[in-house]
Design an enzyme around this catalytic site. Structure first.
Site, PDB file in Angstrom:
ATOM      1  N   CYS A   2       0.847  -1.183   0.000  1.00 27.37           N
ATOM      2  CA  CYS A   2       0.000   0.000   0.000  1.00 27.37           C
ATOM      3  C   CYS A   2       0.886   1.238   0.000  1.00 27.37           C
ATOM      4  CB  CYS A   2      -0.939   0.089   1.201  1.00 27.37           C
ATOM      5  SG  CYS A   2      -1.995  -1.331   1.390  1.00 27.37           S
ATOM      6  N   ARG A  26       3.072   0.122  -5.350  1.00 25.50           N
ATOM      7  CA  ARG A  26       2.945  -0.500  -4.031  1.00 25.50           C
ATOM      8  C   ARG A  26       1.639  -1.281  -3.870  1.00 25.50           C
ATOM      9  NH1 ARG A  26       6.696   1.676  -0.606  1.00 25.50           N
ATOM     10  NH2 ARG A  26       5.555   0.932   1.204  1.00 25.50           N
ATOM     11  N   TRP A  72      -2.934  -2.628  -1.575  1.00 29.22           N
ATOM     12  CA  TRP A  72      -2.710  -4.043  -1.878  1.00 29.22           C
ATOM     13  C   TRP A  72      -3.375  -4.779  -0.720  1.00 29.22           C
ATOM     14  CZ3 TRP A  72      -0.265  -8.241   0.455  1.00 29.22           C
ATOM     15  CH2 TRP A  72      -0.096  -9.371  -0.375  1.00 29.22           C
ATOM     16  N   ASN A  98      -0.544   2.127   5.801  1.00 33.58           N
ATOM     17  CA  ASN A  98       0.248   1.086   5.130  1.00 33.58           C
ATOM     18  C   ASN A  98       0.861   0.233   6.228  1.00 33.58           C
ATOM     19  OD1 ASN A  98       3.590   1.127   3.734  1.00 33.58           O
ATOM     20  ND2 ASN A  98       2.069  -0.467   3.574  1.00 33.58           N
ATOM     21  N   GLY A  99       0.598  -1.069   6.183  1.00 33.61           N
ATOM     22  CA  GLY A  99       1.148  -1.966   7.202  1.00 33.61           C
ATOM     23  C   GLY A  99       0.080  -2.934   7.665  1.00 33.61           C
ATOM     24  N   GLU A 466      14.649 -18.121 -12.058  1.00 35.95           N
ATOM     25  CA  GLU A 466      14.314 -16.711 -12.263  1.00 35.95           C
ATOM     26  C   GLU A 466      13.517 -16.537 -13.560  1.00 35.95           C
ATOM     27  OE1 GLU A 466      14.102 -14.201 -10.562  1.00 35.95           O
ATOM     28  OE2 GLU A 466      14.049 -12.546 -12.003  1.00 35.95           O
ATOM     29  N   LYS A 470       9.699 -14.979 -13.910  1.00 35.60           N
ATOM     30  CA  LYS A 470       9.326 -13.868 -14.813  1.00 35.60           C
ATOM     31  C   LYS A 470       8.113 -14.261 -15.636  1.00 35.60           C
ATOM     32  CE  LYS A 470      10.883 -11.332 -13.266  1.00 35.60           C
ATOM     33  NZ  LYS A 470      11.821 -11.291 -12.217  1.00 35.60           N
ATOM     34  N   GLU A 473       4.842 -14.523 -13.363  1.00 36.47           N
ATOM     35  CA  GLU A 473       4.220 -13.306 -12.860  1.00 36.47           C
ATOM     36  C   GLU A 473       3.716 -12.385 -13.971  1.00 36.47           C
ATOM     37  OE1 GLU A 473       6.765 -10.973 -10.213  1.00 36.47           O
ATOM     38  OE2 GLU A 473       8.491 -11.346 -11.474  1.00 36.47           O
ATOM     39  N   HIS A 489      13.509 -38.612 -12.058  1.00 36.23           N
ATOM     40  CA  HIS A 489      13.045 -39.050 -10.740  1.00 36.23           C
ATOM     41  C   HIS A 489      11.587 -38.672 -10.497  1.00 36.23           C
ATOM     42  CE1 HIS A 489      17.006 -40.431  -9.673  1.00 36.23           C
ATOM     43  NE2 HIS A 489      17.505 -39.275 -10.086  1.00 36.23           N
ATOM     44  N   LYS A 589       4.896  -4.113  -6.102  1.00 38.42           N
ATOM     45  CA  LYS A 589       6.342  -4.042  -6.260  1.00 38.42           C
ATOM     46  C   LYS A 589       7.077  -4.253  -4.929  1.00 38.42           C
ATOM     47  CE  LYS A 589      10.134  -3.010  -8.554  1.00 38.42           C
ATOM     48  NZ  LYS A 589      10.636  -4.126  -9.367  1.00 38.42           N
TER      49      LYS A 589
HETATM   50  O1  M6R Z   1      12.393  -5.345  -3.201  1.00 40.93           O
HETATM   51  P1  M6R Z   1      12.877  -6.762  -3.094  1.00 40.93           P
HETATM   52  O2  M6R Z   1      13.993  -7.063  -4.036  1.00 40.93           O
HETATM   53  O3  M6R Z   1      13.240  -7.137  -1.689  1.00 40.93           O
HETATM   54  O4  M6R Z   1      11.658  -7.650  -3.513  1.00 40.93           O
HETATM   55  C1  M6R Z   1      11.723  -9.046  -3.424  1.00 40.93           C
HETATM   56  C2  M6R Z   1      10.618  -9.709  -4.206  1.00 40.93           C
HETATM   57  O5  M6R Z   1       9.371  -9.301  -3.728  1.00 40.93           O
HETATM   58  C3  M6R Z   1      10.695  -9.380  -5.701  1.00 40.93           C
HETATM   59  O6  M6R Z   1      11.929  -9.742  -6.240  1.00 40.93           O
HETATM   60  C4  M6R Z   1       9.589 -10.104  -6.467  1.00 40.93           C
HETATM   61  O7  M6R Z   1       9.805 -11.478  -6.439  1.00 40.93           O
HETATM   62  C5  M6R Z   1       9.504  -9.581  -7.904  1.00 40.93           C
HETATM   63  N1  M6R Z   1       8.145  -9.350  -8.259  1.00 40.93           N
HETATM   64  C6  M6R Z   1      10.080 -10.522  -8.902  1.00 40.93           C
HETATM   65  O8  M6R Z   1       9.988 -10.041 -10.196  1.00 40.93           O
END
Ligand code: M6R
Length: 594
Positions: A2, A26, A72, A98-99, A466, A470, A473, A489, A589
């Site tokens: 948020c 956020r 969020w 926020n929190g 990774e 990508k 998401e 396996h 984010k």
């Molecule tokens: O700000 P941070 O790097 O600590 O965030 C960690 C993860 O939340 C972040 O990398 C998330 O997995 C991304 N959406 C990946 O693309």
């Protein structure tokens, strides 16, 4: 997560909307503002992105104070009722938060016992009701704010309006909050990017600070009473310019080469290069790398690089698990926290645990004004520039690069002759983005799948993880990652003529074994897409459904060359499916809740 924003000055609704747009990374489940006109608080809320809120805001006469929120969802579904701001029963107080208020159920039950009614499923509504409750007792606003934050447990950045006050109350604990002044006007926000174009300096709030801002004046309090906070200069580079790109994700992928250059320049400076000069590393026997999501994948690769360059054993941990695993910590431990935002709640919690144990903490973080960057014993910036798209791209490559330099600097301190920047300089000189047309075609093929498989060994496996993240998401395709040797396996059972098996094979030491695993998949009908840096004979190449050819680097930063095509492919799959790659559903984010 948020984002909250507050403003005292002309046209608050306009300024709040602009601020919220900058904070939308956020969270974007719902948004709302509360604006104070002559004698009442007007509320506007909408489900979804800020553009929906923009449509429902009506002109407000004599408005000069307001607070806003982009959500969020944590407690309660993302609808208008649960959207912030939340108000007290007598509609005197309005709150954005926020929190997470961890003890909200207990507080709610207590307040209901006193006759307070609740309209939403949120934890935040409790704050509005508590303010009303405490104010009714002694008629003093700042005392009501102080008692309210003493009663709540958890994390909060709060912006609070009161119907008959010409200012904004605020409070912070474990969620970011900043405040800035420009003449008579005041702005408070979850991120200093809101201050761009508004102020030249800002006040960074620390945990436990609360206060009251009115025209041209800010009063800060901590638990001992009134206190002072020194302003710091606002130093933001270019951050929200898409240039000719349609989305931040693709723009940010194409920022990668500039990020590599910035890292080389920064760590070539003597003082930045020698950040560990005052650190007595002789007693360090354990090194832990901790992060979440993409940053965790960087940790996996970073731990390997560290071990390879220093000979000291290093382990990577998912931050949300770190506190619950029986991790041995102490003054002989170095904990390296990797994060783009520097505000990820799980990573911060791991940091607190490391600090408590007496471990030496290193932050490898992008956002230079973040909590982690400010609080760790040593800070290694990743110099990626602002990253806005939810899917992390250039920050991953920058994290890997700085992890490599960091390991090199450490190795040099314990006797290595190698220049810590040598791998990175080679990467910079070799780097290119590959053939976009090929990636677009491949994206077009992959978009029709519900399931993808990715395999690799060693560092290739980490890159596969990774690449999978990508694709998941940004395109909502379920992409599964396995160690190539694990294929036989169990998951070989899932492979048939419809299955794409993306095979990462860029490590000479295990190349022949990985290729055998790819053959096993192919023998079951799987369509193998090979990602390699090695030359294949035309007949070998024909063996594969497709070959993504990357350059050969010959050092551990090969991972950067390997991931970039998959970031681009993930972007194009998302576009081809008509999705918004910058704002994937259900995500945000900066994940500031545990
Ligand atoms: O700000 P941070 O790097 O600590 O965030 C960690 C993860 O939340 C972040 O990398 C998330 O997995 C991304 N959406 C990946 O693309």
């Amino acid at each position: 997560m948020c984002g909250i924003v507050g403003f005292i000055g002309k046209n608050p609704e306009h300024v709040l909307l602009n601020g919220l747009k900058r904070l939308e990374y956020r969270g974007y489940d719902s948004a709302g503002i509360a604006v104070k006109s002559t004698d009442k608080i007007e509320l506007f809320k909408a489900k979804g992105e800020i553009k929906n809120l923009e449509k429902v805001i009506l002109p407000i006469a004599n408005a000069d104070i307001g607070i806003g929120h982009t959500r969020w969802a944590t407690h309660g579904k993302p609808d208008e009722i649960n959207a912030h701001p939340h108000v007290s029963g007598d509609k005197t107080w309005a709150v954005v938060h926020n929190g997470i208020i961890e003890n909200y159920t207990e507080l709610k039950t207590k307040l209901m016992g006193f006759g307070y009614g609740f309209y939403s499923e949120t934890d935040t509504e409790t704050v509005a009701k508590l303010l009303e409750y405490y104010f009714a007792k002694d008629g003093d606003e700042i005392s009501a704010v102080s008692k309210t934050i003493s009663a709540i447990k958890g994390s909060y950045a709060l912006g609070i309006l009161k119907k008959d006050k010409d200012g904004i109350f605020f409070a912070k604990n474990k969620s970011p909050l900043f405040i800035a002044k420009a003449g008579e006007e005041i702005m408070l926000a979850s991120d200093i990017i809101c201050f761009k174009g508004f102020a030249e300096e800002y006040y960074p709030l620390t945990d436990g600070i609360f206060g009251y801002a009115s025209r041209g004046n800010i009063v800060f309090y901590d638990k001992l009473g009134e206190t002072k906070i020194a302003p710091v200069a606002l130093d933001l580079g270019e951050y929200d310019n898409l240039n000719t790109y349609k989305h931040f994700m693709i723009k940010e992928i194409f920022d990668t080469k500039t990020a590599l250059k910035n890292i080389i320049e920064y760590y070539s400076e003597k003082t930045n290069y020698d950040k560990l000069k005052d650190f007595d590393f002789s007693g360090i026997t354990r090194v832990k790398f901790v992060g979440c999501g993409t940053a965790y994948h960087a940790c996996l690769l970073g731990a390997d690089m560290f071990c390879e360059k220093t000979g000291i054993e290093a382990t990577a941990y998912v931050a949300s698990e770190f506190r619950y695993q029986k991790v041995k910590l102490g003054s002989d431990t170095m904990v390296v926290l990797v994060s783009q935002s520097g505000e990820t709640a799980d990573t911060l919690a791991a940091f607190e645990l490391a600090k408590e144990s007496g471990a030496y903490t290193i932050a490898i973080v992008n956002v230079e004004y973040s909590t982690l960057a400010k609080r760790a014993d040593a800070y290694f910036p990743i110099k990626a520039g602002v990253e806005i798209a939810v899917a992390s791209t250039k920050a991953f490559s920058a994290q890997l690069s700085v992890l490599n330099v960091f390991a090199g600097i450490f190795a040099k301190k314990i006797g290595s002759e190698t220049d810590p920047l040598s791998d990175l300089i080679k990467l910079y000189e070799t780097f290119d983005y590959g053939n976009l047309n090929d990636f677009k075609l491949l994206a077009d093929v992959l978009r029709y799948n519900d399931n993808l498989f990715m395999i690799g060994r060693g560092n290739d496996y980490y890159v596969a993880q990774e690449a999978s993240l990508k694709i998941k998401e940004t395109s909502y395709i379920n992409s599964n990652t396995y160690y190539a040797g694990e294929l036989k396996h169990g998951f070989l059972a899932l492979i048939d003529e419809q299955t794409y098996v993306i095979t990462f094979a860029t490590d000479k030491n295990v190349l022949s074994k990985t290729l055998c695993n790819a053959e096993e998949a192919k023998a079951r009908g799987g369509k193998v897409i090979l990602c390699t840096c090695f030359d294949l004979s035309p007949s070998d190449a024909e063996n594969f459904y497709y070959v993504v050819r990357v350059k050969e680097l010959g050092n551990s930063l090969q991972a950067v060359l390997n991931i970039v095509p998959w970031q681009i492919i993930a972007y194009y799959i998302s576009i081809n499916k008509g999705l918004n790659p910058d704002k994937p559903r259900n995500l945000a984010k900066s994940v500031t809740v545990e």
